[in-house]
Write a protein that holds these residues in place. Sequence first.
Motif, PDB file in Angstrom:
ATOM      1  N   HIS A  73     -10.023  36.963 -12.849  1.00 22.93           N
ATOM      2  CA  HIS A  73      -9.379  37.094 -14.152  1.00 22.93           C
ATOM      3  C   HIS A  73      -8.977  35.705 -14.630  1.00 22.93           C
ATOM      4  O   HIS A  73      -9.372  34.700 -14.041  1.00 22.93           O
ATOM      5  N   ALA A  74      -8.205  35.608 -15.688  1.00 23.04           N
ATOM      6  CA  ALA A  74      -7.934  34.328 -16.356  1.00 23.04           C
ATOM      7  C   ALA A  74      -7.383  33.236 -15.436  1.00 23.04           C
ATOM      8  O   ALA A  74      -7.890  32.116 -15.435  1.00 23.04           O
ATOM      9  N   ARG A  75      -6.343  33.536 -14.670  1.00 23.92           N
ATOM     10  CA  ARG A  75      -5.724  32.496 -13.850  1.00 23.92           C
ATOM     11  C   ARG A  75      -6.676  31.915 -12.809  1.00 23.92           C
ATOM     12  O   ARG A  75      -6.914  30.702 -12.787  1.00 23.92           O
ATOM     13  N   PRO A  76      -7.287  32.744 -11.937  1.00 20.72           N
ATOM     14  CA  PRO A  76      -8.185  32.144 -10.945  1.00 20.72           C
ATOM     15  C   PRO A  76      -9.448  31.549 -11.573  1.00 20.72           C
ATOM     16  O   PRO A  76      -9.995  30.586 -11.044  1.00 20.72           O
ATOM     17  N   ALA A  77      -9.896  32.097 -12.693  1.00 17.69           N
ATOM     18  CA  ALA A  77     -11.071  31.519 -13.363  1.00 17.69           C
ATOM     19  C   ALA A  77     -10.751  30.104 -13.838  1.00 17.69           C
ATOM     20  O   ALA A  77     -11.553  29.184 -13.667  1.00 17.69           O
ATOM     21  N   GLY A  78      -9.571  29.918 -14.409  1.00 14.31           N
ATOM     22  CA  GLY A  78      -9.152  28.583 -14.858  1.00 14.31           C
ATOM     23  C   GLY A  78      -9.016  27.618 -13.697  1.00 14.31           C
ATOM     24  O   GLY A  78      -9.407  26.447 -13.789  1.00 14.31           O
ATOM     25  N   GLN A  79      -8.465  28.099 -12.589  1.00 13.69           N
ATOM     26  CA  GLN A  79      -8.324  27.257 -11.401  1.00 13.69           C
ATOM     27  C   GLN A  79      -9.690  26.888 -10.834  1.00 13.69           C
ATOM     28  O   GLN A  79      -9.899  25.753 -10.404  1.00 13.69           O
ATOM     29  N   LEU A  80     -10.612  27.831 -10.849  1.00 12.45           N
ATOM     30  CA  LEU A  80     -11.965  27.572 -10.347  1.00 12.45           C
ATOM     31  C   LEU A  80     -12.651  26.500 -11.187  1.00 12.45           C
ATOM     32  O   LEU A  80     -13.266  25.578 -10.648  1.00 12.45           O
ATOM     33  N   VAL A  81     -12.522  26.595 -12.500  1.00 14.10           N
ATOM     34  CA  VAL A  81     -13.116  25.590 -13.388  1.00 14.10           C
ATOM     35  C   VAL A  81     -12.556  24.203 -13.061  1.00 14.10           C
ATOM     36  O   VAL A  81     -13.305  23.223 -13.000  1.00 14.10           O
ATOM     37  N   LYS A  82     -11.245  24.109 -12.819  1.00 12.06           N
ATOM     38  CA  LYS A  82     -10.629  22.817 -12.476  1.00 12.06           C
ATOM     39  C   LYS A  82     -11.216  22.253 -11.189  1.00 12.06           C
ATOM     40  O   LYS A  82     -11.504  21.061 -11.101  1.00 12.06           O
ATOM     41  N   VAL A  83     -11.375  23.104 -10.187  1.00 15.00           N
ATOM     42  CA  VAL A  83     -11.941  22.653  -8.910  1.00 15.00           C
ATOM     43  C   VAL A  83     -13.364  22.135  -9.130  1.00 15.00           C
ATOM     44  O   VAL A  83     -13.723  21.049  -8.673  1.00 15.00           O
ATOM     45  N   ALA A 129     -20.301  27.337 -13.525  1.00 13.77           N
ATOM     46  CA  ALA A 129     -18.912  27.528 -13.122  1.00 13.77           C
ATOM     47  C   ALA A 129     -17.926  26.654 -13.892  1.00 13.77           C
ATOM     48  O   ALA A 129     -16.723  26.769 -13.687  1.00 13.77           O
ATOM     49  N   THR A 130     -18.393  25.810 -14.799  1.00 17.14           N
ATOM     50  CA  THR A 130     -17.468  25.034 -15.628  1.00 17.14           C
ATOM     51  C   THR A 130     -17.158  25.753 -16.939  1.00 17.14           C
ATOM     52  O   THR A 130     -16.358  25.283 -17.718  1.00 17.14           O
ATOM     53  N   ARG A 131     -17.783  26.886 -17.165  1.00 15.13           N
ATOM     54  CA  ARG A 131     -17.626  27.628 -18.424  1.00 15.13           C
ATOM     55  C   ARG A 131     -16.680  28.815 -18.209  1.00 15.13           C
ATOM     56  O   ARG A 131     -17.088  29.870 -17.724  1.00 15.13           O
ATOM     57  N   LEU A 132     -15.420  28.635 -18.595  1.00 19.55           N
ATOM     58  CA  LEU A 132     -14.385  29.635 -18.357  1.00 19.55           C
ATOM     59  C   LEU A 132     -14.741  31.010 -18.929  1.00 19.55           C
ATOM     60  O   LEU A 132     -14.650  32.026 -18.229  1.00 19.55           O
ATOM     61  N   MET A 133     -15.155  31.066 -20.152  1.00 17.18           N
ATOM     62  CA  MET A 133     -15.451  32.350 -20.789  1.00 17.18           C
ATOM     63  C   MET A 133     -16.666  33.021 -20.145  1.00 17.18           C
ATOM     64  O   MET A 133     -16.715  34.245 -20.036  1.00 17.18           O
ATOM     65  N   SER A 134     -17.625  32.228 -19.701  1.00 18.08           N
ATOM     66  CA  SER A 134     -18.786  32.786 -19.015  1.00 18.08           C
ATOM     67  C   SER A 134     -18.375  33.417 -17.686  1.00 18.08           C
ATOM     68  O   SER A 134     -18.850  34.492 -17.326  1.00 18.08           O
ATOM     69  N   LEU A 135     -17.479  32.732 -16.964  1.00 20.86           N
ATOM     70  CA  LEU A 135     -16.987  33.272 -15.695  1.00 20.86           C
ATOM     71  C   LEU A 135     -16.295  34.609 -15.919  1.00 20.86           C
ATOM     72  O   LEU A 135     -16.552  35.577 -15.219  1.00 20.86           O
ATOM     73  N   MET A 136     -15.412  34.642 -16.892  1.00 23.29           N
ATOM     74  CA  MET A 136     -14.673  35.874 -17.162  1.00 23.29           C
ATOM     75  C   MET A 136     -15.601  36.966 -17.697  1.00 23.29           C
ATOM     76  O   MET A 136     -15.399  38.148 -17.435  1.00 23.29           O
TER      77      MET A 136
END
Length: 85
Positions: free
Chosen positions: A15-25, A44-51
Amino acid sequence: MKEFDYTIQDALGIHARPAGQLVKVVKGFSSKVTLHKDGKAVDATRLMSLMGMGVKQGDALHITVEGEDEAAACEALQKFFTENL
């Protein structure tokens, strides 16, 4: 290229929180990181694609890492997935 598989343990999936953290990593490395699920692949750098993948608990992901720092990136990602997802 380095790759690994991971089955999501988090009850909420990606969901939003871990997706944002993953993008940062991922953005901390120069390697290209791709998440694969059910025939779909996303950067994996595309937050909306991940979600948009709709990853839920129990879903199996295949992660590929390709680039100059792929070994370090793969190790960091495996740690991130284990600790957060």
